[in-house]
Design a protein around this motif. Structure first.
Motif, PDB file in Angstrom:
ATOM      1  N   THR A  95     -30.144  33.774 -47.764  1.00 38.54           N
ATOM      2  CA  THR A  95     -28.806  34.261 -48.116  1.00 38.54           C
ATOM      3  C   THR A  95     -27.987  34.696 -46.895  1.00 38.54           C
ATOM      4  O   THR A  95     -27.423  35.780 -46.866  1.00 38.54           O
ATOM      5  N   VAL A 125     -27.060  29.813 -48.198  1.00 37.87           N
ATOM      6  CA  VAL A 125     -25.626  30.039 -48.069  1.00 37.87           C
ATOM      7  C   VAL A 125     -25.368  30.622 -46.676  1.00 37.87           C
ATOM      8  O   VAL A 125     -26.282  31.140 -46.030  1.00 37.87           O
ATOM      9  N   GLU A 151     -22.135  25.786 -50.585  1.00 41.14           N
ATOM     10  CA  GLU A 151     -20.856  26.400 -50.235  1.00 41.14           C
ATOM     11  C   GLU A 151     -19.892  26.162 -51.389  1.00 41.14           C
ATOM     12  O   GLU A 151     -19.248  25.129 -51.464  1.00 41.14           O
ATOM     13  N   GLY A 168     -24.027  28.942 -55.117  1.00 41.22           N
ATOM     14  CA  GLY A 168     -23.800  29.690 -53.883  1.00 41.22           C
ATOM     15  C   GLY A 168     -22.327  29.683 -53.528  1.00 41.22           C
ATOM     16  O   GLY A 168     -21.674  28.636 -53.632  1.00 41.22           O
ATOM     17  N   GLY A 170     -19.152  30.499 -50.672  1.00 39.80           N
ATOM     18  CA  GLY A 170     -18.866  30.649 -49.253  1.00 39.80           C
ATOM     19  C   GLY A 170     -18.792  32.121 -48.889  1.00 39.80           C
ATOM     20  O   GLY A 170     -18.720  32.994 -49.766  1.00 39.80           O
ATOM     21  N   ASP A 171     -18.802  32.406 -47.607  1.00 37.20           N
ATOM     22  CA  ASP A 171     -18.870  33.806 -47.188  1.00 37.20           C
ATOM     23  C   ASP A 171     -17.670  34.608 -47.691  1.00 37.20           C
ATOM     24  O   ASP A 171     -16.514  34.210 -47.501  1.00 37.20           O
ATOM     25  N   ASP A 177     -15.078  32.383 -50.191  1.00 40.88           N
ATOM     26  CA  ASP A 177     -15.664  32.292 -51.524  1.00 40.88           C
ATOM     27  C   ASP A 177     -14.665  31.687 -52.500  1.00 40.88           C
ATOM     28  O   ASP A 177     -13.492  32.051 -52.502  1.00 40.88           O
ATOM     29  N   HIS A 197     -23.900  36.139 -49.834  1.00 34.76           N
ATOM     30  CA  HIS A 197     -24.364  36.949 -48.700  1.00 34.76           C
ATOM     31  C   HIS A 197     -24.019  38.424 -48.890  1.00 34.76           C
ATOM     32  O   HIS A 197     -24.865  39.294 -48.704  1.00 34.76           O
TER      33      HIS A 197
END
Length: 282
Positions: A95, A125, A151, A168, A170-171, A177, A197
């Protein structure tokens, strides 16, 4: 008579100073050399709504925040991989935060992840450090290690007619995200797990009512945990910083992770390999 007393007090003061120095030295060795390398394997059973009986007992192993190269050596990563494989996972999830600084110098360490041997696959991710440095070589290294990078996408695992969906985003910190894209891809049936994450994204994940579990990292569990002192927690890891939480109908789990950030130290917060056994709630 005063001189002997002075000498006695001086001797006592020297002893106290020496003992203090020894304790400081031992503490320094512990927080720098011992605890950051003292891996703990935790085990948690999770009842997942809509989990088909075909996935009852399904084993997921999570690792996170490797921060490869930033104090975490190849030998340490190999030990992590060895312990993960020893858990006989069906699925391995990573993660985010594979590296933290100078990714092009440390990217070669990620080839260690190719030695992971889950029954099904390894998925991953990206984290904020992956994105804020140089994400492209990290993406390449992840894929070369045989890992599926999620992603804002969904991967579906099949057991005959039964399905388990691993999503999952995106950050979140980097505002990459896209939960709407995930939801558009997610089938209406079958249990679903979210990888994000940053753990505080759990509020948005749970609000969909579609996921039974979110797995996250980012917080390092506070990294330095002193009683009566609030550990340092990064943004987006303050609501759900450590361990298991219930967020509406969804379980959120935040792992302490493997590596460290800023200082290669840990205190009262050992690095963690998280093992989850999924249990059908029906």
């Amino acid at each position: 008579m005063r001189l002997p007393k002075f000498r006695f007090l001086l001797a006592q003061a020297i002893k106290i100073v020496l003992v203090g120095c020894a304790l400081v030295f031992l503490l320094s060795v512990y927080v720098h050399k011992i605890e950051p390398n003292w891996l703990e394997v935790t085990h948690t059973d999770i009842a997942i709504p809509k989990l088909d009986r075909a996935f009852d007992g399904y084993r997921i192993v999570q690792i996170t925040d490797l921060h490869a190269g930033d104090g975490v050596s190849r030998a340490h990563l190999e030990r992590v991989v060895e312990l993960v494989n020893a858990q006989q996972p069906d699925l391995v999830v990573i993660t985010g935060d594979h590296v933290s600084r100078k990714p092009r110098q440390h990217i070669d360490l990620l080839d260690t992840l190719a030695k992971l041997t889950p029954r099904d696959l390894t998925v991953s991710v990206l984290g904020n450090h992956d994105v804020f440095n140089d994400a492209e070589p990290i993406r390449t290294a992840i894929k070369q290690a045989g890992i599926v990078l999620l992603e804002n996408t969904v991967y579906t695992i099949h057991r005959d007619l039964a399905t388990l969906h691993i999503a999952g985003v995106g950050d979140v910190f980097a505002q990459q995200d896209r939960l709407d894209r995930v939801m558009a891809q997610l089938p209406a049936t079958g249990a679903a797990i979210m990888l994000a994450h940053e753990p505080d994204f759990a509020d948005e994940t749970a609000a969909t009512g579609r996921f039974g579990l979110q797995l996250s990292g980012h917080s390092h569990g506070g990294q330095i945990r002193i009683p009566l002192y609030d550990s340092y927690l990064p943004e987006l890891a303050r609501n759900y910083p450590l361990g298991r939480y219930q967020v509406k109908d969804m379980v959120q789990y935040t792992s302490r992770g493997i590596g460290t950030i800023k200082l290669y130290v840990r205190f009262n917060c050992r690095p963690e390999i998280s093992v989850f056994k999924l249990v059908s709630s029906s």
